[in-house]
Design a protein around this motif. Structure first.
Motif, PDB file in Angstrom:
ATOM      1  N   GLN A   1      19.497  43.740  54.175  1.00  0.00           N
ATOM      2  CA  GLN A   1      20.662  44.623  54.084  1.00  0.00           C
ATOM      3  C   GLN A   1      21.644  44.331  55.208  1.00  0.00           C
ATOM      4  O   GLN A   1      22.857  44.335  54.997  1.00  0.00           O
ATOM      5  N   ALA A   2      21.118  44.053  56.398  1.00  0.00           N
ATOM      6  CA  ALA A   2      21.990  43.716  57.530  1.00  0.00           C
ATOM      7  C   ALA A   2      22.789  42.450  57.229  1.00  0.00           C
ATOM      8  O   ALA A   2      23.998  42.397  57.496  1.00  0.00           O
ATOM      9  N   VAL A   3      22.144  41.432  56.664  1.00  0.00           N
ATOM     10  CA  VAL A   3      22.838  40.196  56.299  1.00  0.00           C
ATOM     11  C   VAL A   3      23.910  40.487  55.253  1.00  0.00           C
ATOM     12  O   VAL A   3      25.061  40.050  55.387  1.00  0.00           O
ATOM     13  N   GLU A   4      23.550  41.222  54.217  1.00  0.00           N
ATOM     14  CA  GLU A   4      24.523  41.536  53.160  1.00  0.00           C
ATOM     15  C   GLU A   4      25.705  42.330  53.705  1.00  0.00           C
ATOM     16  O   GLU A   4      26.858  42.053  53.356  1.00  0.00           O
ATOM     17  N   ASP A   5      25.436  43.300  54.587  1.00  0.00           N
ATOM     18  CA  ASP A   5      26.509  44.107  55.175  1.00  0.00           C
ATOM     19  C   ASP A   5      27.429  43.255  56.057  1.00  0.00           C
ATOM     20  O   ASP A   5      28.659  43.375  55.988  1.00  0.00           O
ATOM     21  N   LEU A   6      26.833  42.404  56.895  1.00  0.00           N
ATOM     22  CA  LEU A   6      27.642  41.545  57.762  1.00  0.00           C
ATOM     23  C   LEU A   6      28.441  40.526  56.958  1.00  0.00           C
ATOM     24  O   LEU A   6      29.611  40.255  57.285  1.00  0.00           O
ATOM     25  N   LEU A   7      27.835  39.965  55.920  1.00  0.00           N
ATOM     26  CA  LEU A   7      28.570  39.023  55.063  1.00  0.00           C
ATOM     27  C   LEU A   7      29.779  39.711  54.432  1.00  0.00           C
ATOM     28  O   LEU A   7      30.877  39.140  54.402  1.00  0.00           O
ATOM     29  N   ALA A   8      29.579  40.922  53.950  1.00  0.00           N
ATOM     30  CA  ALA A   8      30.682  41.669  53.332  1.00  0.00           C
ATOM     31  C   ALA A   8      31.766  41.979  54.364  1.00  0.00           C
ATOM     32  O   ALA A   8      32.968  41.832  54.089  1.00  0.00           O
ATOM     33  N   ALA A   9      31.346  42.387  55.560  1.00  0.00           N
ATOM     34  CA  ALA A   9      32.306  42.736  56.604  1.00  0.00           C
ATOM     35  C   ALA A   9      33.112  41.530  57.075  1.00  0.00           C
ATOM     36  O   ALA A   9      34.274  41.661  57.458  1.00  0.00           O
ATOM     37  N   ARG A  10      32.510  40.356  57.036  1.00  0.00           N
ATOM     38  CA  ARG A  10      33.169  39.144  57.541  1.00  0.00           C
ATOM     39  C   ARG A  10      33.824  38.305  56.449  1.00  0.00           C
ATOM     40  O   ARG A  10      34.492  37.308  56.754  1.00  0.00           O
ATOM     41  N   ALA A  11      33.657  38.676  55.203  1.00  0.00           N
ATOM     42  CA  ALA A  11      34.137  37.853  54.082  1.00  0.00           C
ATOM     43  C   ALA A  11      35.623  37.532  54.179  1.00  0.00           C
ATOM     44  O   ALA A  11      36.038  36.382  53.960  1.00  0.00           O
ATOM     45  N   GLU A  12      36.422  38.508  54.515  1.00  0.00           N
ATOM     46  CA  GLU A  12      37.873  38.288  54.597  1.00  0.00           C
ATOM     47  C   GLU A  12      38.218  37.263  55.674  1.00  0.00           C
ATOM     48  O   GLU A  12      39.096  36.423  55.486  1.00  0.00           O
ATOM     49  N   ARG A  13      37.511  37.304  56.793  1.00  0.00           N
ATOM     50  CA  ARG A  13      37.763  36.354  57.876  1.00  0.00           C
ATOM     51  C   ARG A  13      37.290  34.953  57.500  1.00  0.00           C
ATOM     52  O   ARG A  13      37.968  33.965  57.781  1.00  0.00           O
ATOM     53  N   TYR A  14      36.121  34.866  56.879  1.00  0.00           N
ATOM     54  CA  TYR A  14      35.626  33.552  56.460  1.00  0.00           C
ATOM     55  C   TYR A  14      36.538  32.931  55.401  1.00  0.00           C
ATOM     56  O   TYR A  14      36.658  31.713  55.301  1.00  0.00           O
ATOM     57  N   ALA A  15      37.199  33.781  54.628  1.00  0.00           N
ATOM     58  CA  ALA A  15      38.104  33.290  53.581  1.00  0.00           C
ATOM     59  C   ALA A  15      39.363  32.631  54.166  1.00  0.00           C
ATOM     60  O   ALA A  15      40.110  31.981  53.429  1.00  0.00           O
ATOM     61  N   LEU A  16      39.583  32.751  55.456  1.00  0.00           N
ATOM     62  CA  LEU A  16      40.724  32.100  56.104  1.00  0.00           C
ATOM     63  C   LEU A  16      40.515  30.596  56.267  1.00  0.00           C
ATOM     64  O   LEU A  16      41.430  29.883  56.660  1.00  0.00           O
ATOM     65  N   ALA A  17      39.319  30.125  55.960  1.00  0.00           N
ATOM     66  CA  ALA A  17      39.003  28.700  56.113  1.00  0.00           C
ATOM     67  C   ALA A  17      39.869  27.845  55.198  1.00  0.00           C
ATOM     68  O   ALA A  17      40.289  28.275  54.119  1.00  0.00           O
TER      69      ALA A  17
END
Length: 182
Positions: free
Chosen positions: A133-149
């Protein structure tokens, strides 16, 4: 920046996606120096990342990440492996993009969990009762930033060599497409 081939190649993405291993292989393949932000931080701080988190907190670690991003921005022709949370600060994003092409490595949560276990050395996972759950939550929280790639490569089902090959195969178009961005 004038010469696009001088830009740093910066690997971003979540823990366990292969940034460090891919960075080592990619720097050898491209004959570029390697810079690992987590290694730089541990060297500068004189202690491990879990120790930094424990003694000084996450904010102090994030400050060190920003210092590492400044080091990267002032360099040329590096292959840079970053920590999973470095994109969380606008300043870091600006610093990394100022002289770099961002390649996001991603993987499915089950692959991340398998690659990162045991979690004692992972401050964001070691104290949680539910690592998935921690991984899924962090992935969701960071998705917008990772999408800047500038480019994203899913490493879930690829070997290290396949990931490196996919990145290298896309470099000419990546360099051309980011020419007007800077």
């Amino acid at each position: 920046m004038g010469n696009r081939s001088e830009r740093n190649l910066i690997l971003i993405g979540f823990m366990g996606t292969g940034k460090s291993a891919v960075g080592r292989r990619l720097s050898a393949r491209l004959r570029r120096r390697r810079f690992d932000t987590d290694q730089w931080i541990t060297r500068e701080a004189g202690m491990s990342i879990p120790e930094i988190f424990e003694r000084f907190g996450e904010s102090a670690f994030r400050d060190l990440e920003t210092q590492a991003a400044r080091e990267v921005a002032g360099s040329r022709r590096l292959v840079v492996s970053t920590g999973g949370g470095i994109m969380g600060r606008d300043e870091n994003v600006d610093l990394l993009r100022s002289n770099g092409l961002l390649v996001c490595l991603k993987a499915r949560p089950d692959v991340i969990l398998a690659r990162t276990a045991p979690w004692e050395s992972r401050p964001m996972l070691r104290t949680t009762p539910d690592p998935r759950q921690a991984v899924e939550d962090l992935l969701a929280a960071r998705a917008e930033r990772y999408a800047l790639a500038d480019r994203t490569v899913d490493t879930s089902d690829l070997s290290l060599d396949q990931v490196v090959e996919e990145i290298c195969a896309g470099l000419p178009s990546l360099l051309a497409s980011t020419a007007t961005r800077s």
